[in-house]
Design a protein around this motif. Structure first.
Motif, PDB file in Angstrom:
ATOM      1  N   HIS A   1       0.877  -1.173   0.000  1.00 43.55           N
ATOM      2  CA  HIS A   1       0.000   0.000   0.000  1.00 43.55           C
ATOM      3  C   HIS A   1       0.916   1.225   0.000  1.00 43.55           C
ATOM      4  CE1 HIS A   1      -3.437  -2.606   0.805  1.00 43.55           C
ATOM      5  NE2 HIS A   1      -2.698  -3.185   1.744  1.00 43.55           N
ATOM      6  N   LEU A   2       1.173   1.764  -1.186  1.00 48.14           N
ATOM      7  CA  LEU A   2       2.197   2.784  -1.347  1.00 48.14           C
ATOM      8  C   LEU A   2       1.678   4.170  -0.971  1.00 48.14           C
ATOM      9  CD1 LEU A   2       3.759   1.583  -4.726  1.00 48.14           C
ATOM     10  CD2 LEU A   2       4.520   1.079  -2.396  1.00 48.14           C
ATOM     11  N   GLU A   3       2.545   4.907  -0.291  1.00 50.24           N
ATOM     12  CA  GLU A   3       2.267   6.279   0.108  1.00 50.24           C
ATOM     13  C   GLU A   3       3.601   6.921   0.505  1.00 50.24           C
ATOM     14  OE1 GLU A   3      -0.254   6.194   3.496  1.00 50.24           O
ATOM     15  OE2 GLU A   3       1.089   4.899   4.651  1.00 50.24           O
ATOM     16  N   PRO A   4       3.669   8.244   0.629  1.00 51.22           N
ATOM     17  CA  PRO A   4       4.910   8.879   1.092  1.00 51.22           C
ATOM     18  C   PRO A   4       5.234   8.437   2.526  1.00 51.22           C
ATOM     19  CG  PRO A   4       3.485  10.482   0.045  1.00 51.22           C
ATOM     20  CD  PRO A   4       2.664   9.237   0.218  1.00 51.22           C
ATOM     21  N   VAL A   5       6.457   7.986   2.740  1.00 50.40           N
ATOM     22  CA  VAL A   5       6.875   7.486   4.053  1.00 50.40           C
ATOM     23  C   VAL A   5       8.189   8.158   4.437  1.00 50.40           C
ATOM     24  CG1 VAL A   5       7.589   5.447   5.370  1.00 50.40           C
ATOM     25  CG2 VAL A   5       5.754   5.255   3.678  1.00 50.40           C
ATOM     26  N   ASN A   6       8.260   8.624   5.678  1.00 47.69           N
ATOM     27  CA  ASN A   6       9.484   9.231   6.198  1.00 47.69           C
ATOM     28  C   ASN A   6      10.265   8.168   6.974  1.00 47.69           C
ATOM     29  OD1 ASN A   6      11.508  10.779   7.257  1.00 47.69           O
ATOM     30  ND2 ASN A   6      10.170  12.278   8.255  1.00 47.69           N
ATOM     31  N   LEU A   7      11.406   7.756   6.428  1.00 41.15           N
ATOM     32  CA  LEU A   7      12.189   6.707   7.078  1.00 41.15           C
ATOM     33  C   LEU A   7      12.713   7.143   8.444  1.00 41.15           C
ATOM     34  CD1 LEU A   7      14.262   5.333   4.041  1.00 41.15           C
ATOM     35  CD2 LEU A   7      12.147   4.425   5.016  1.00 41.15           C
ATOM     36  N   ALA A   8      12.923   8.436   8.632  1.00 44.98           N
ATOM     37  CA  ALA A   8      13.416   8.917   9.924  1.00 44.98           C
ATOM     38  C   ALA A   8      12.409   8.630  11.040  1.00 44.98           C
ATOM     39  CB  ALA A   8      13.719  10.416   9.850  1.00 44.98           C
ATOM     40  N   ILE A   9      11.123   8.833  10.745  1.00 37.28           N
ATOM     41  CA  ILE A   9      10.085   8.564  11.751  1.00 37.28           C
ATOM     42  C   ILE A   9      10.015   7.068  12.046  1.00 37.28           C
ATOM     43  CG2 ILE A   9       7.601   8.627  12.172  1.00 37.28           C
ATOM     44  CD1 ILE A   9       7.478  11.240  10.670  1.00 37.28           C
ATOM     45  N   LEU A  10      10.126   6.236  11.010  1.00 39.21           N
ATOM     46  CA  LEU A  10      10.107   4.788  11.224  1.00 39.21           C
ATOM     47  C   LEU A  10      11.285   4.348  12.085  1.00 39.21           C
ATOM     48  CD1 LEU A  10       9.087   3.345   7.717  1.00 39.21           C
ATOM     49  CD2 LEU A  10       7.627   3.936   9.666  1.00 39.21           C
ATOM     50  N   ALA A  11      12.454   4.952  11.857  1.00 39.99           N
ATOM     51  CA  ALA A  11      13.633   4.608  12.657  1.00 39.99           C
ATOM     52  C   ALA A  11      13.426   4.984  14.114  1.00 39.99           C
ATOM     53  CB  ALA A  11      14.863   5.315  12.092  1.00 39.99           C
ATOM     54  N   GLU A  12      12.878   6.159  14.355  1.00 44.66           N
ATOM     55  CA  GLU A  12      12.623   6.595  15.734  1.00 44.66           C
ATOM     56  C   GLU A  12      11.597   5.691  16.414  1.00 44.66           C
ATOM     57  OE1 GLU A  12      11.392  10.589  15.183  1.00 44.66           O
ATOM     58  OE2 GLU A  12      13.418  11.356  14.760  1.00 44.66           O
ATOM     59  N   ASP A  13      10.547   5.330  15.689  1.00 44.72           N
ATOM     60  CA  ASP A  13       9.527   4.442  16.258  1.00 44.72           C
ATOM     61  C   ASP A  13      10.107   3.070  16.584  1.00 44.72           C
ATOM     62  OD1 ASP A  13       7.694   6.454  15.992  1.00 44.72           O
ATOM     63  OD2 ASP A  13       6.778   5.666  14.161  1.00 44.72           O
ATOM     64  N   ALA A  14      10.971   2.554  15.717  1.00 45.70           N
ATOM     65  CA  ALA A  14      11.568   1.237  15.944  1.00 45.70           C
ATOM     66  C   ALA A  14      12.436   1.252  17.199  1.00 45.70           C
ATOM     67  CB  ALA A  14      12.392   0.814  14.730  1.00 45.70           C
ATOM     68  N   ILE A  15      13.196   2.330  17.385  1.00 44.83           N
ATOM     69  CA  ILE A  15      14.038   2.436  18.579  1.00 44.83           C
ATOM     70  C   ILE A  15      13.178   2.487  19.837  1.00 44.83           C
ATOM     71  CG2 ILE A  15      15.580   4.001  19.827  1.00 44.83           C
ATOM     72  CD1 ILE A  15      16.905   4.647  17.157  1.00 44.83           C
ATOM     73  N   THR A  16      12.101   3.260  19.794  1.00 43.62           N
ATOM     74  CA  THR A  16      11.199   3.350  20.954  1.00 43.62           C
ATOM     75  C   THR A  16      10.570   1.997  21.270  1.00 43.62           C
ATOM     76  OG1 THR A  16      10.687   5.652  20.406  1.00 43.62           O
ATOM     77  CG2 THR A  16       9.158   4.494  21.862  1.00 43.62           C
ATOM     78  N   THR A  17      10.115   1.289  20.225  1.00 47.56           N
ATOM     79  CA  THR A  17       9.447   0.000  20.419  1.00 47.56           C
ATOM     80  C   THR A  17      10.392  -1.040  21.006  1.00 47.56           C
ATOM     81  OG1 THR A  17       7.991   0.464  18.538  1.00 47.56           O
ATOM     82  CG2 THR A  17       8.160  -1.830  19.260  1.00 47.56           C
ATOM     83  N   LEU A  18      11.644  -1.041  20.579  1.00 46.79           N
ATOM     84  CA  LEU A  18      12.591  -2.086  20.985  1.00 46.79           C
ATOM     85  C   LEU A  18      13.492  -1.661  22.133  1.00 46.79           C
ATOM     86  CD1 LEU A  18      13.556  -3.334  17.408  1.00 46.79           C
ATOM     87  CD2 LEU A  18      12.134  -4.523  19.078  1.00 46.79           C
ATOM     88  N   GLN A  19      13.164  -0.550  22.761  1.00 47.80           N
ATOM     89  CA  GLN A  19      13.991  -0.060  23.862  1.00 47.80           C
ATOM     90  C   GLN A  19      14.050  -1.045  25.024  1.00 47.80           C
ATOM     91  OE1 GLN A  19      16.729   2.101  24.442  1.00 47.80           O
ATOM     92  NE2 GLN A  19      15.360   3.526  23.367  1.00 47.80           N
ATOM     93  N   ASN A  20      12.905  -1.660  25.334  1.00 47.53           N
ATOM     94  CA  ASN A  20      12.883  -2.613  26.453  1.00 47.53           C
ATOM     95  C   ASN A  20      13.724  -3.850  26.151  1.00 47.53           C
ATOM     96  OD1 ASN A  20      11.227  -0.983  28.003  1.00 47.53           O
ATOM     97  ND2 ASN A  20       9.325  -1.947  27.279  1.00 47.53           N
ATOM     98  N   LEU A  21      13.608  -4.377  24.915  1.00 48.44           N
ATOM     99  CA  LEU A  21      14.417  -5.532  24.541  1.00 48.44           C
ATOM    100  C   LEU A  21      15.898  -5.200  24.624  1.00 48.44           C
ATOM    101  CD1 LEU A  21      14.783  -8.379  23.334  1.00 48.44           C
ATOM    102  CD2 LEU A  21      14.588  -7.349  21.057  1.00 48.44           C
ATOM    103  N   ALA A  22      16.273  -4.009  24.144  1.00 50.15           N
ATOM    104  CA  ALA A  22      17.679  -3.602  24.215  1.00 50.15           C
ATOM    105  C   ALA A  22      18.145  -3.464  25.658  1.00 50.15           C
ATOM    106  CB  ALA A  22      17.871  -2.287  23.458  1.00 50.15           C
ATOM    107  N   ALA A  23      17.246  -2.945  26.511  1.00 47.48           N
ATOM    108  CA  ALA A  23      17.621  -2.769  27.923  1.00 47.48           C
ATOM    109  C   ALA A  23      17.878  -4.112  28.595  1.00 47.48           C
ATOM    110  CB  ALA A  23      16.527  -1.992  28.649  1.00 47.48           C
ATOM    111  N   THR A  24      17.060  -5.107  28.295  1.00 48.44           N
ATOM    112  CA  THR A  24      17.273  -6.428  28.917  1.00 48.44           C
ATOM    113  C   THR A  24      18.606  -7.027  28.490  1.00 48.44           C
ATOM    114  OG1 THR A  24      16.101  -7.539  27.100  1.00 48.44           O
ATOM    115  CG2 THR A  24      14.797  -6.878  29.016  1.00 48.44           C
ATOM    116  N   ARG A  25      19.107  -6.666  27.324  1.00 49.69           N
ATOM    117  CA  ARG A  25      20.405  -7.164  26.855  1.00 49.69           C
ATOM    118  C   ARG A  25      21.525  -6.151  27.088  1.00 49.69           C
ATOM    119  NH1 ARG A  25      19.990 -11.703  23.661  1.00 49.69           N
ATOM    120  NH2 ARG A  25      17.868 -12.297  23.045  1.00 49.69           N
ATOM    121  N   ARG A  26      21.169  -5.036  27.769  1.00 51.91           N
ATOM    122  CA  ARG A  26      22.148  -3.984  28.087  1.00 51.91           C
ATOM    123  C   ARG A  26      22.822  -3.449  26.832  1.00 51.91           C
ATOM    124  NH1 ARG A  26      25.119  -6.846  33.329  1.00 51.91           N
ATOM    125  NH2 ARG A  26      23.229  -7.150  34.549  1.00 51.91           N
TER     126      ARG A  26
END
Length: 362
Positions: free
Chosen positions: A205-230
């Motif tokens: 489903h194509l539309e204009p996408v800002n990769l910077a926002i996706l990168a920020e969202d991915a970091i926020t989502t996986l912050q807990n997983l990263a924290a458990t692995r330090r």
């Protein structure tokens, strides 16, 4: 289809073929014996040998050839020896040679046909096995989703004290079990997506996408997983110190999965206390995203196969997964007309990157 040509021939009633060959033998023999010896009709036996090569057994081909050779040579003496010259003998010898060569070529052609049929059977068997395996995996993973979802919801109910008070130790254990079930569910859904994409193609489903926002969202989502692995997650805009937009035309949900897969891969393979970094580079015609870690890197033997389905590698990088995350990531990037690659990072670590055509923002 039979396994080879001999089996196929055995399944056919060959009596009509034998009768046909016998009648043709009689016709050629009649022509040979009612004409002078210098007239050579033995060449007509070539057709009989070819006919036998297609329909009869190898032994019967040999018998047909021997009979044809004997009849061709016997015409030098029967019904008479009058008019026999060296030229006549030479013609008969050449005819016999032609009959023998035809028999050899017919046998070789028969061998090639058997080899081709066997190869076709093997390919058909492999294709059928692959379809059965994919159908089995697809059905199994689909059926696994329901109990997993039910188990996760039940665990959440326990966490919310819907079945009684839960102390802190029990809460920690329930959280661990829930995370484990959620990870398993993600793997099941990933497997379903991979087989669906292979069978039907990836629907975007194509539309204009800002990769910077996706990168920020991915970091926020996986912050807990990263924290458990330090592991520390960072975002870098390349040569620029300022936040910028990297616009592409794509499917935001699918590209979000690409970031999640690559970031999770980096977290799993990064040493404790290290960092995983997303680097964004904006160019006129394309946008580049790199995910780097400081793990053990990639062996030369692994590099060509990293994005293959179910490949997990034999290196000493820490974590092992389903072998589907990078394969699904490649599917998504290629569906967006992009390229994906992996390389070692100096002095140590790995880089997983992809390139997508740039577009103008909304």
């Amino acid at each position: 289809m039979s396994r080879n040509l001999s089996t196929l021939s055995a399944m056919i009633d060959r009596r009509p073929i034998r009768w046909l060959i016998a009648i043709l033998f009689a016709i050629v023999l009649l022509l040979e014996y009612v004409t002078p010896a210098e007239y050579v009709f033995g060449y007509l036996y070539i057709g009989l040998i070819v006919l036998a090569g297609f329909h009869l057994s190898r032994k019967e081909i040999l018998q047909t050839t021997i009979v044809a050779v004997i009849l061709t040579l016997s015409n030098l003496w029967f019904p008479s020896t009058d008019g026999i010259t060296m030229a006549t003998i030479a013609n008969r010898a050449i005819t016999v040679l032609a009959l023998i060569v035809t028999a050899i070529l017919s046998d070789r052609n028969r061998h090639y046909q058997e080899a081709i049929i066997q190869q076709q059977n093997r390919l058909q068997a492999q294709e059928q096995l692959a379809r059965l395996r994919e159908d089995f995996v697809s059905t199994l993973t689909h059926d696994l989703k329901t109990p997993l979802l039910g188990a996760i919801e039940t665990l959440k109910a326990f966490q919310h004290s819907e079945f009684g008070v839960v102390n802190s130790t029990q809460q920690t254990i329930l959280e661990m079990i829930t995370r484990s079930h959620q990870t398993t569910l993600q793997m099941v859904e990933m497997m379903l997506d991979v087989y669906r994409n292979d069978a039907e193609g990836l629907q975007l489903h194509l539309e204009p996408v800002n990769l910077a926002i996706l990168a920020e969202d991915a970091i926020t989502t996986l912050q807990n997983l990263a924290a458990t692995r330090r592991v520390h997650l960072t975002l870098n805009y390349g040569d620029s110190d300022f936040r910028r937009s990297l616009w592409v035309t794509g499917d935001g949900l699918q590209l979000q999965r690409v970031f999640a897969n690559l970031l999770t891969n980096g977290i799993n393979h990064a040493p404790r206390g290290s960092k995983v970094e997303i680097i964004l580079e904006s160019h006129v015609s394309h946008q580049i995203v790199k995910v780097t870690d400081t793990g053990s890197g990639i062996t030369p033997e692994e590099l060509p196969y990293l994005f293959e389905r179910f490949y997990q590698g034999d290196g000493d990088r820490q974590a092992k997964g389903s072998g589907l995350g990078l394969y699904l990531t490649r599917q998504i990037i290629e569906a967006h007309s992009g390229t994906i690659w992996a390389e070692n990072r100096l002095p140590h670590g790995a880089i997983f990157g992809f390139r997508l055509p740039a577009s103008v923002g909304p």
